[in-house]
Design an enzyme around this catalytic site. Structure first.
Site, PDB file in Angstrom:
ATOM      1  N   HIS A 209      54.272 -38.564  55.294  1.00  0.00           N
ATOM      2  CA  HIS A 209      53.763 -39.609  54.426  1.00  0.00           C
ATOM      3  C   HIS A 209      53.537 -40.923  55.115  1.00  0.00           C
ATOM      4  CE1 HIS A 209      52.828 -40.088  50.173  1.00  0.00           C
ATOM      5  NE2 HIS A 209      52.602 -38.815  50.405  1.00  0.00           N
TER       6      HIS A 209
ATOM      7  N   ARG B  91      46.794 -37.837  40.848  1.00  0.00           N
ATOM      8  CA  ARG B  91      47.735 -36.718  40.968  1.00  0.00           C
ATOM      9  C   ARG B  91      49.072 -37.117  40.366  1.00  0.00           C
ATOM     10  NH1 ARG B  91      48.990 -34.436  46.830  1.00  0.00           N
ATOM     11  NH2 ARG B  91      50.222 -36.338  47.055  1.00  0.00           N
TER      12      ARG B  91
ATOM     13  N   GLU C 218      47.385 -25.455  47.083  1.00  0.00           N
ATOM     14  CA  GLU C 218      48.261 -25.716  48.223  1.00  0.00           C
ATOM     15  C   GLU C 218      49.134 -24.510  48.527  1.00  0.00           C
ATOM     16  OE1 GLU C 218      49.401 -30.295  48.229  1.00  0.00           O
ATOM     17  OE2 GLU C 218      49.917 -29.380  46.316  1.00  0.00           O
TER      18      GLU C 218
ATOM     19  N   ASN D  95      46.564 -29.872  53.776  1.00  0.00           N
ATOM     20  CA  ASN D  95      47.750 -30.148  54.612  1.00  0.00           C
ATOM     21  C   ASN D  95      48.847 -29.140  54.285  1.00  0.00           C
ATOM     22  OD1 ASN D  95      46.224 -32.385  55.168  1.00  0.00           O
ATOM     23  ND2 ASN D  95      47.416 -33.760  53.866  1.00  0.00           N
ATOM     24  N   ASP D  96      49.088 -28.985  52.986  1.00  0.00           N
ATOM     25  CA  ASP D  96      50.121 -28.024  52.596  1.00  0.00           C
ATOM     26  C   ASP D  96      49.623 -26.596  52.682  1.00  0.00           C
ATOM     27  OD1 ASP D  96      52.573 -29.361  52.073  1.00  0.00           O
ATOM     28  OD2 ASP D  96      51.612 -30.371  50.395  1.00  0.00           O
TER      29      ASP D  96
ATOM     30  N   ARG E  21      54.632 -28.671  58.537  1.00  0.00           N
ATOM     31  CA  ARG E  21      53.653 -29.699  58.915  1.00  0.00           C
ATOM     32  C   ARG E  21      54.328 -30.913  59.554  1.00  0.00           C
ATOM     33  NH1 ARG E  21      51.472 -31.836  52.988  1.00  0.00           N
ATOM     34  NH2 ARG E  21      51.507 -33.958  53.707  1.00  0.00           N
TER      35      ARG E  21
ATOM     36  N   CYS F 121      40.965 -32.430  49.482  1.00  0.00           N
ATOM     37  CA  CYS F 121      41.469 -33.781  49.692  1.00  0.00           C
ATOM     38  C   CYS F 121      42.527 -33.852  50.787  1.00  0.00           C
ATOM     39  CB  CYS F 121      42.022 -34.347  48.388  1.00  0.00           C
ATOM     40  SG  CYS F 121      43.338 -33.337  47.695  1.00  0.00           S
TER      41      CYS F 121
HETATM   42  C1  PEP Z   1      47.730 -31.847  50.954  1.00  0.00           C
HETATM   43  O1  PEP Z   1      48.767 -31.182  50.912  1.00  0.00           O
HETATM   44  O2  PEP Z   1      46.741 -31.543  51.633  1.00  0.00           O
HETATM   45  C2  PEP Z   1      47.608 -33.080  50.163  1.00  0.00           C
HETATM   46  C3  PEP Z   1      46.452 -33.685  50.027  1.00  0.00           C
HETATM   47  O3  PEP Z   1      48.742 -33.572  49.645  1.00  0.00           O
HETATM   48  P1  PEP Z   1      49.862 -34.346  50.475  1.00  0.00           P
HETATM   49  O4  PEP Z   1      49.373 -34.545  51.863  1.00  0.00           O
HETATM   50  O5  PEP Z   1      50.123 -35.615  49.757  1.00  0.00           O
HETATM   51  O6  PEP Z   1      51.001 -33.370  50.390  1.00  0.00           O
HETATM   52 MG    MG Z   2      50.297 -31.622  49.459  1.00  0.00          MG
END
Ligand code: PEP
Ligand code: MG
Length: 764
Positions: free
Chosen positions: A367, A510, A609, A632-633, A643, A680
């Site tokens: 984050h 979200r 995800e 990302n997830d 990650r 996203c």
């Molecule tokens: C993701 O997981 O790709 C996402 C956009 O959410 P975050 O990075 O906040 O987990």
């Molecule tokens: Mg995520």
């Protein structure tokens, strides 16, 4: 391995961890190994990369004069063989081996048996550990596994020490090598030249940096004050426990008080202060030295006193830190370094002074990094070897494109990087023309580019860079910046700002996505396996009061704007959506009644995800209006790779064929169900992957504001037909690196080299 071996191993590792220099560690290691294995010789050779030689660094059994002098070329002798093969060499008659080399300087008698084990760190050979015996005998499998385990444990220590000073690990900055390079993982691109400012957690003894005392007598006074306060604290603890604890159980307090006697620890600390250390650093050094001595003691009771000693050290440190009002002001071009820097700690600082961030922990999509990216701060994470404590105020260059950090860089390098910085500024300036352009391919296909937000700065930059909406508002970010859960009205006004800046454009909000790496400072979730744990919608469905206050605040914020979309994170099963929809409906009816106003029902989507969702698009489509991929997830779960773990960062790639194939299929499934699908995750903001996503048919790409212009420029230059050909080709490849180079090749050939971050300006 037998229990005894395990115990020996544990002891050796403990002693090594407690030692303060590489020499000391290696000496301990060779002596202890020789003793534990009853061998005539135990030696360690470390690879000197510059000269490509193995240097004898420590030995028990060979001539002491040879240590630090004798070396072998990487291809020479049995040591070289171990290094080349990267595996154990176990010989009962070494002199007969063709690669055997006699080294007279070592005083080597004829040692017949030889067991060499490579010391490997991150797939690289760091050195070779050798044991030898005069007697001709094969070393047992148990001996092999003992050394392999030991080398694995020690490789980190050696790597760290090696990285700090090649030969000597000393904490004083004056002993730092003039110039050193470290490798981490790029979190947010860019280049910075500046000075290190250490962000260290309070009362963490091991994190106290070395620093010279500005004023010795001031430091002595500070120490005296802290000592008095700790003595009082311990005395009052003792008094308080009079009735609760037996006299012998309270003996610890008198041990503490004796340690705090002027002639004991304080005398040693003061001596170091008089030598020029600041008080906090002096406390750390003295405590660490004693801890090292205690750890070596045979007596288990005394060994266990190590934690008491550390506790005492922490108490003194806490008092010193309370009294330290000289919080360092950030000067321009400050490079923040620390083990881990939280999002909250980052945004509390004057952001315009932060030139870069470097951390030893974390990974590219944590984050803090996402926020740093939004703020455009070059960030490198996972620089595991960075000797943080020794770097206070040291000059650094951070090349966040390549994840490299240079400490005490030579002037030539600094000049080169200054030029690169200028080039980058120029590229950024050129990109500004894309602020007002539409993202339309040369063959006339429009692609919707949205922005990801969390902070207000994202909104401002998103608007400025022509985002056509918000594809992901990370609502947990304002939650992270507070010291308690924000109330409904507080939330309403935050959400209103987001919605009103994008009036007439869609804003996808979200619901709270906490858990795993997204911890709230006031609601910490401690879990063994947090990525698979209580996070996202799993948490909010268990706390409907938190979920509802958020939904109500969002609905109220949308009154009159009607641009709210709601997105549910970390969905695994249809039942979760059903439950959430029930709460949403209930809140929607209630808020309209309370406010006496009609509120447009928001469109509801889920994040893709968790891989289970990929296989149930038909079912989910019955309940939701849209899908949004959190790559990302999704990448993390598809590839089973954390990650946030720098050790496996090389395995984490959104260009992995499995990810690309899953996404291609997903888009088709969503469209068959006539549902729009956006993406996203960070993948959308990488020009290389953005081209593939466009070819797959994603309806919207949503990204950090810092990536919008690059992606828009790329889209304006890559015809959809080319993108489709590229996709068709890479879908046949089986390796993410090959996918990447194929795409890079296309970019270079079509004048888009600048869009491949950092690739066009390698400095080695
Ligand atoms: C993701 O997981 O790709 C996402 C956009 O959410 P975050 O990075 O906040 O987990
Ligand atoms: Mg995520």
């Amino acid at each position: 391995m037998s229990n005894m071996q395990l115990e020996t191993l544990r002891r050796i590792v403990q002693e090594i961890n407690a030692s303060t220099s590489l020499h000391e560690s290696l000496d301990i290691m060779v002596n202890q190994v020789a003793e534990a294995m009853h061998v005539d010789v135990c030696s360690i050779y470390l690879l000197d990369e510059r000269n490509q030689r193995y240097l004898l660094m420590a030995s028990k059994g060979l001539k002491p004069e040879a240590v630090g002098h004798v070396s072998l070329q990487t291809g020479e002798g049995l040591v070289g063989l171990v290094g080349q093969r990267e595996e154990i060499v176990n010989l009962d008659n070494a002199p007969k081996h063709e690669r055997f080399m006699y080294l007279p300087e070592t005083g080597e008698e004829i040692y017949n048996s030889f067991l060499g084990v490579p010391v490997m760190y991150r797939r690289k050979v760091m050195g070779v550990l050798v044991v030898q015996n005069k007697e001709s005998q094969d070393f047992s499998e148990a001996a092999e596994s003992f050394l392999v385990t030991l080398c694995a444990q020690l490789s980190g220590v050696i790597a760290h020490a090696h990285a700090v000073g090649n030969i000597d690990v000393c904490r004083k900055p004056s002993n730092l090598p003039a110039y050193k390079t470290f490798q981490g993982v790029s979190g947010s691109g860019g280049i910075a030249i500046g000075r290190a400012v250490i962000l260290y957690p309070p009362a963490d003894l091991s994190a106290v940096p070395d620093r010279e005392a500005d004023d010795i007598s001031e430091e002595l006074t500070l120490l005296d004050g802290a000592l008095t306060a700790v003595r009082e604290e311990i005395q009052s603890l003792d008094d308080k426990m009079q009735d609760a604890l037996m006299a012998e159980e309270r003996a610890l307090f008198s041990v503490f008080l004796r340690m705090l006697d002027e002639n004991a620890l304080p005398a040693e600390i003061k001596e170091l202060i008089r030598e020029g250390h600041w008080a906090q650093g002096a406390v750390r050094i003295v405590i660490e030295n004693h801890v090292a001595q205690f750890a070596q003691m045979e007596d288990e009771y005394l060994r266990e006193r190590v934690s008491d000693l550390k506790d005492l050290g922490r108490r003194i440190l806490a008092k010193l830190q309370e009294a330290d009002e000289s919080h360092r002001e950030l000067t321009d071009e400050s490079i923040l370094i620390g083990e881990e820097i939280s999002t909250a700690a980052l945004v509390e600082l004057p952001v315009d002074k932060i030139a870069a961030i470097v951390t030893t922990e974390g990974a590219m999509n944590s984050h803090m990094v996402i926020v740093a990216r939004a703020l455009g701060i070059p960030t490198v994470v996972g620089v595991t070897e960075l000797p943080i404590n020794t770097l206070d105020d040291v000059e650094m260059i951070v090349d966040a494109h390549q994840g490299r950090v240079f400490i005490n860089p030579p002037r030539r390098l600094r000049t080169r990087y200054k030029e690169i910085q200028k080039e980058e500024e120029q590229i950024a300036k050129d990109l500004r023309q894309y602020e007002t352009k539409d993202a339309i391919t040369p063959d006339g296909i429009a692609v919707r580019l949205f922005v990801n937000t969390g902070l207000m700065i994202d909104v401002v930059r998103g608007v400025q860079r022509g985002a056509k909406g918000v594809g992901l508002y990370r609502s947990e970010i304002p939650f992270m910046l507070r010291d308690r859960f924000p109330g409904e009205e507080e939330q309403r006004s935050i959400y209103r700002q987001q919605l009103s800046h994008f009036a007439n454009k869609p804003v996808v909000m979200r619901t709270l996505d906490i858990g795993a790496d997204k911890d709230l400072p006031y609601f910490s979730i401690e879990e063994e396996n947090s990525a698979l744990g209580w996070r996202g919608i799993r948490f909010t469905l268990d706390h409907p009061e938190i979920f509802s206050s958020q939904i109500r605040a969002m609905l109220k914020a949308s009154i009159g704007l009607n641009n709210l979309h709601i997105l549910l994170p970390m969905v695994t099963s249809v039942s979760e959506v059903e439950e959430a929809l029930y709460l949403l409906e209930r809140d929607w009816i209630a808020v309209q009644e309370e406010e006496q106003v009609k509120i447009t029902k928001p469109k509801i989507g889920i994040m893709v995800e968790v891989p289970s969702v990929l296989h149930q698009i038909d079912e989910f489509s019955e309940f939701v209006d849209f899908f949004s991929v959190g790559s990302n997830d999704l990448t993390q779960y598809l590839l089973a790779v954390d990650r946030n773990n720098p050790r496996v960062a090389n395995v984490y790639s959104h260009l992995h064929p499995a990810v690309l194939r899953a996404l291609t299929r997903l888009v088709a499934d969503c469209h068959r169900n006539e549902k729009p699908v956006s993406i996203c995750g960070e993948m959308a903001g990488d020009p290389l992957s953005a081209v593939l996503l466009m070819a797959m048919g994603f309806n919207t790409l949503s990204m950090s504001s810092s990536n919008i212009l690059r992606v828009r420029k790329t889209i304006c230059h890559v015809p959809l037909t080319d993108a489709q050909d590229l996709l068709e080709h890479v879908l046949k490849l089986d390796n993410p690196l090959m996918v990447k180079s194929w795409l890079e090749h296309y970019f270079r050939k079509h004048g888009l080299a600048d869009m491949v971050k950092g690739a066009s300006r390698l400095v080695t």
